[in-house]
Design an enzyme around this catalytic site. Sequence first.
Site, mmCIF file in Angstrom:
data_model
loop_
_atom_site.group_PDB
_atom_site.id
_atom_site.type_symbol
_atom_site.label_atom_id
_atom_site.label_comp_id
_atom_site.label_asym_id
_atom_site.label_seq_id
_atom_site.Cartn_x
_atom_site.Cartn_y
_atom_site.Cartn_z
ATOM 1 N N LEU A 12 0.873 -1.183 0.000
ATOM 2 C CA LEU A 12 0.000 0.000 0.000
ATOM 3 C C LEU A 12 0.903 1.223 0.000
ATOM 4 O O LEU A 12 1.703 1.416 0.924
ATOM 5 C CB LEU A 12 -0.886 0.010 1.244
ATOM 6 C CG LEU A 12 -1.814 1.221 1.364
ATOM 7 C CD1 LEU A 12 -2.966 1.137 0.353
ATOM 8 C CD2 LEU A 12 -2.400 1.323 2.776
ATOM 9 N N THR A 21 6.082 -0.515 3.115
ATOM 10 C CA THR A 21 6.341 -1.902 3.517
ATOM 11 C C THR A 21 6.092 -2.827 2.321
ATOM 12 O O THR A 21 5.080 -2.677 1.635
ATOM 13 C CB THR A 21 5.433 -2.285 4.708
ATOM 14 O OG1 THR A 21 5.659 -1.346 5.761
ATOM 15 C CG2 THR A 21 5.733 -3.694 5.206
ATOM 16 N N GLU A 54 -6.489 -1.438 10.058
ATOM 17 C CA GLU A 54 -5.029 -1.399 10.191
ATOM 18 C C GLU A 54 -4.636 -1.103 11.649
ATOM 19 O O GLU A 54 -3.746 -1.735 12.214
ATOM 20 C CB GLU A 54 -4.443 -0.320 9.266
ATOM 21 C CG GLU A 54 -2.933 -0.184 9.409
ATOM 22 C CD GLU A 54 -2.331 0.888 8.500
ATOM 23 O OE1 GLU A 54 -3.081 1.535 7.756
ATOM 24 O OE2 GLU A 54 -1.103 1.053 8.553
ATOM 25 N N ARG A 68 17.251 -16.802 36.689
ATOM 26 C CA ARG A 68 18.442 -15.988 37.004
ATOM 27 C C ARG A 68 18.457 -15.614 38.492
ATOM 28 O O ARG A 68 17.441 -15.141 39.019
ATOM 29 C CB ARG A 68 18.387 -14.716 36.147
ATOM 30 C CG ARG A 68 19.453 -13.706 36.427
ATOM 31 C CD ARG A 68 20.698 -14.000 35.647
ATOM 32 N NE ARG A 68 21.751 -13.040 35.942
ATOM 33 C CZ ARG A 68 23.015 -13.212 35.623
ATOM 34 N NH1 ARG A 68 23.387 -14.317 34.998
ATOM 35 N NH2 ARG A 68 23.914 -12.304 35.920
ATOM 36 N N GLY A 121 18.965 -7.446 32.362
ATOM 37 C CA GLY A 121 20.312 -6.931 32.620
ATOM 38 C C GLY A 121 21.125 -6.872 31.330
ATOM 39 O O GLY A 121 20.576 -6.596 30.249
ATOM 40 N N GLY A 122 22.414 -7.175 31.440
ATOM 41 C CA GLY A 122 23.300 -7.123 30.263
ATOM 42 C C GLY A 122 22.815 -8.056 29.158
ATOM 43 O O GLY A 122 22.946 -7.747 27.970
HETATM 44 C C1 LIG Z 1 8.783 1.051 9.026
HETATM 45 C C2 LIG Z 1 7.683 1.860 8.410
HETATM 46 C C3 LIG Z 1 6.761 1.233 7.572
HETATM 47 C C4 LIG Z 1 5.755 1.980 6.953
HETATM 48 N N1 LIG Z 1 4.911 1.371 6.048
HETATM 49 C C5 LIG Z 1 4.076 2.145 5.297
HETATM 50 C C6 LIG Z 1 3.325 1.564 4.217
HETATM 51 O O1 LIG Z 1 3.375 0.362 3.978
HETATM 52 N N2 LIG Z 1 2.559 2.386 3.444
HETATM 53 C C7 LIG Z 1 2.472 3.735 3.684
HETATM 54 O O2 LIG Z 1 1.782 4.416 2.942
HETATM 55 N N3 LIG Z 1 3.145 4.298 4.718
HETATM 56 C C8 LIG Z 1 3.954 3.533 5.526
HETATM 57 N N4 LIG Z 1 4.672 4.108 6.551
HETATM 58 C C9 LIG Z 1 4.528 5.541 6.801
HETATM 59 C C10 LIG Z 1 3.859 5.904 8.113
HETATM 60 O O3 LIG Z 1 2.477 5.685 8.026
HETATM 61 C C11 LIG Z 1 4.228 7.375 8.403
HETATM 62 O O4 LIG Z 1 5.616 7.383 8.742
HETATM 63 C C12 LIG Z 1 3.415 7.971 9.523
HETATM 64 O O5 LIG Z 1 2.061 8.108 9.143
HETATM 65 C C13 LIG Z 1 3.961 9.356 9.931
HETATM 66 O O6 LIG Z 1 4.169 10.176 8.826
HETATM 67 P P1 LIG Z 1 5.585 10.920 8.651
HETATM 68 O O7 LIG Z 1 6.654 9.907 8.850
HETATM 69 O O8 LIG Z 1 5.551 11.652 7.373
HETATM 70 O O9 LIG Z 1 5.676 11.933 9.851
HETATM 71 P P2 LIG Z 1 5.074 13.418 9.857
HETATM 72 O O10 LIG Z 1 3.669 13.399 9.404
HETATM 73 O O11 LIG Z 1 6.022 14.320 9.168
HETATM 74 O O12 LIG Z 1 5.112 13.738 11.415
HETATM 75 C C14 LIG Z 1 6.280 14.117 12.115
HETATM 76 C C15 LIG Z 1 5.907 14.358 13.573
HETATM 77 O O13 LIG Z 1 4.949 15.422 13.651
HETATM 78 C C16 LIG Z 1 3.788 14.981 14.327
HETATM 79 N N5 LIG Z 1 2.622 15.646 13.742
HETATM 80 C C17 LIG Z 1 2.257 15.727 12.440
HETATM 81 N N6 LIG Z 1 1.116 16.388 12.311
HETATM 82 C C18 LIG Z 1 0.715 16.735 13.578
HETATM 83 C C19 LIG Z 1 -0.408 17.422 14.116
HETATM 84 N N7 LIG Z 1 -1.398 17.888 13.327
HETATM 85 N N8 LIG Z 1 -0.480 17.595 15.450
HETATM 86 C C20 LIG Z 1 0.487 17.107 16.261
HETATM 87 N N9 LIG Z 1 1.562 16.439 15.811
HETATM 88 C C21 LIG Z 1 1.677 16.241 14.493
HETATM 89 C C22 LIG Z 1 3.749 13.490 14.097
HETATM 90 O O14 LIG Z 1 2.958 12.833 15.071
HETATM 91 C C23 LIG Z 1 5.230 13.156 14.207
HETATM 92 O O15 LIG Z 1 5.592 13.049 15.551
HETATM 93 C C24 LIG Z 1 5.637 3.373 7.222
HETATM 94 C C25 LIG Z 1 6.544 3.987 8.104
HETATM 95 C C26 LIG Z 1 7.554 3.246 8.679
HETATM 96 C C27 LIG Z 1 8.529 3.954 9.579
#
Ligand SMILES: Cc1cc2nc3c(=O)[nH]c(=O)nc-3n(C[C@H](O)[C@H](O)[C@H](O)COP(=O)(O)OP(=O)(O)OC[C@H]3O[C@@H](n4cnc5c(N)ncnc54)[C@H](O)[C@@H]3O)c2cc1C
Length: 379
Positions: A125, A160, A242, A268, A339-340
């Site tokens: 996705l 992913t 999800e 332990r 621990g370690g």
């Molecule tokens: C390992 C991994 C797998 C993933 N797999 C997929 C996938 O299969 N498909 C897909 O489409 N996406 C995937 N993602 C993306 C994931 O859904 C996003 O990383 C997530 O939604 C956050 O978006 P961002 O990383 O752009 O952070 P940002 O949106 O840039 O946010 C940065 C920070 O700001 C905060 N923030 C943003 N807006 C606000 C607000 N309005 N109020 C308060 N705080 C806010 C956020 O909470 C965060 O702490 C994956 C991410 C990872 C790390």
Amino acid sequence: MPELPFTDEHEELRESIRRFVAAELRPHANEWEDAHWFPDEVFQRFAEHGFLGLKYPQEYGGEGGDYLHEAVLAEELARCGSGGLAAGVGAHVNIATPPIWKFGTDEQKQRYLAPAIRGEAIGALAITEPDAGSDVAGIRTQARRVDGGWVVNGSKMFITNGVRAHFYVTAVKTTGEGGHHGLSFLLVDKQDGVKASAIEKLGWHASDTGLIAFEDVFVPEESLLGRENEGFYLIMANFQWERLLMALGAVGAMQVAYDKTVAFARERTAFGKPLTKHQALRHKLTDVATTLHAGRCVTYDALRRFAAGEDAVKEVTMAKLVTQRACFDVMDTCLQIHGGAGYMREYEIERMARDARLGPIGGGTDEIMKEILGKVLGL
Ligand SMILES: Cc1cc2nc3c(=O)[nH]c(=O)nc-3n(C[C@H](O)[C@H](O)[C@H](O)COP(=O)(O)OP(=O)(O)OC[C@H]3O[C@@H](n4cnc5c(N)ncnc54)[C@H](O)[C@@H]3O)c2cc1C
């Protein structure tokens, strides 16, 4: 135990998944984590047992089950020893294929869902972009109308299965402005013009998290999923599921960590007695057991409501919020009790802690969950 949403039949499925995980996945977890990859054939092994189509109709090769069957799979996958493996299979089953099942035409289901259930075609996705994550409506990948379809340009981030996928369920802008009324979904096959590369990360090592570039990729008319410019609705439609799955995965992972840590702490000794006989550590373990129980109660309540077709946005959001940070905190506590040894690879708690860190970020961050709850609660 809270009132279980599962029937005897679901519990029988649990036994068979547990045997499969123990025999075919758990023994390979270290090897696949080291390789930063698990073989594509794993999908076929899942498919041979019917585990890629638990909730899908039999006419597409599914098992004709329900959401609760799928929930059992999510919980049991936490026992496989690799968050990345669980994530790769989970993304295929629970985020890439559900939109096709719900919004696809019969032809699209035959073309994508059926081979996905057979484990022959792997899905991803693709919503998040380098400049748009939480702000889903801000995506920029553009699909330009041409004769017979669209031409797609743009990039997707953190996807992913992004490298291994055969097809991408991709959110694109189909108007100049994009936004809530200008997004659509296209089923994009891996082809020339689609370039995917793996991104290194803290945890989920066995999973390929991809950066994907689309360069003048032609997508035919018949690959539009759902209605044009109504893609935002499609994105929202699967979020509850999800997030529920993530809550179930966290509950499963906390259970594994608790069992592992209790066994370690009984064995332990320090200062002449087992760790469990030291009050401070015993209290840490009772805190973990309490957090686990509370997380399970909230999650099963949300699951029961969701499976019954209720509007469960509040309960699902709370379940996601409360379990993800809790899971990471539980892993940290369990690591400390080791621990370690907890810092060493052999005991696997360090991996579980790294894998759990994604929870408060993926599938909508904790901050976004709180924003949703703020709205639902009328604050
Ligand atoms: C390992 C991994 C797998 C993933 N797999 C997929 C996938 O299969 N498909 C897909 O489409 N996406 C995937 N993602 C993306 C994931 O859904 C996003 O990383 C997530 O939604 C956050 O978006 P961002 O990383 O752009 O952070 P940002 O949106 O840039 O946010 C940065 C920070 O700001 C905060 N923030 C943003 N807006 C606000 C607000 N309005 N109020 C308060 N705080 C806010 C956020 O909470 C965060 O702490 C994956 C991410 C990872 C790390």
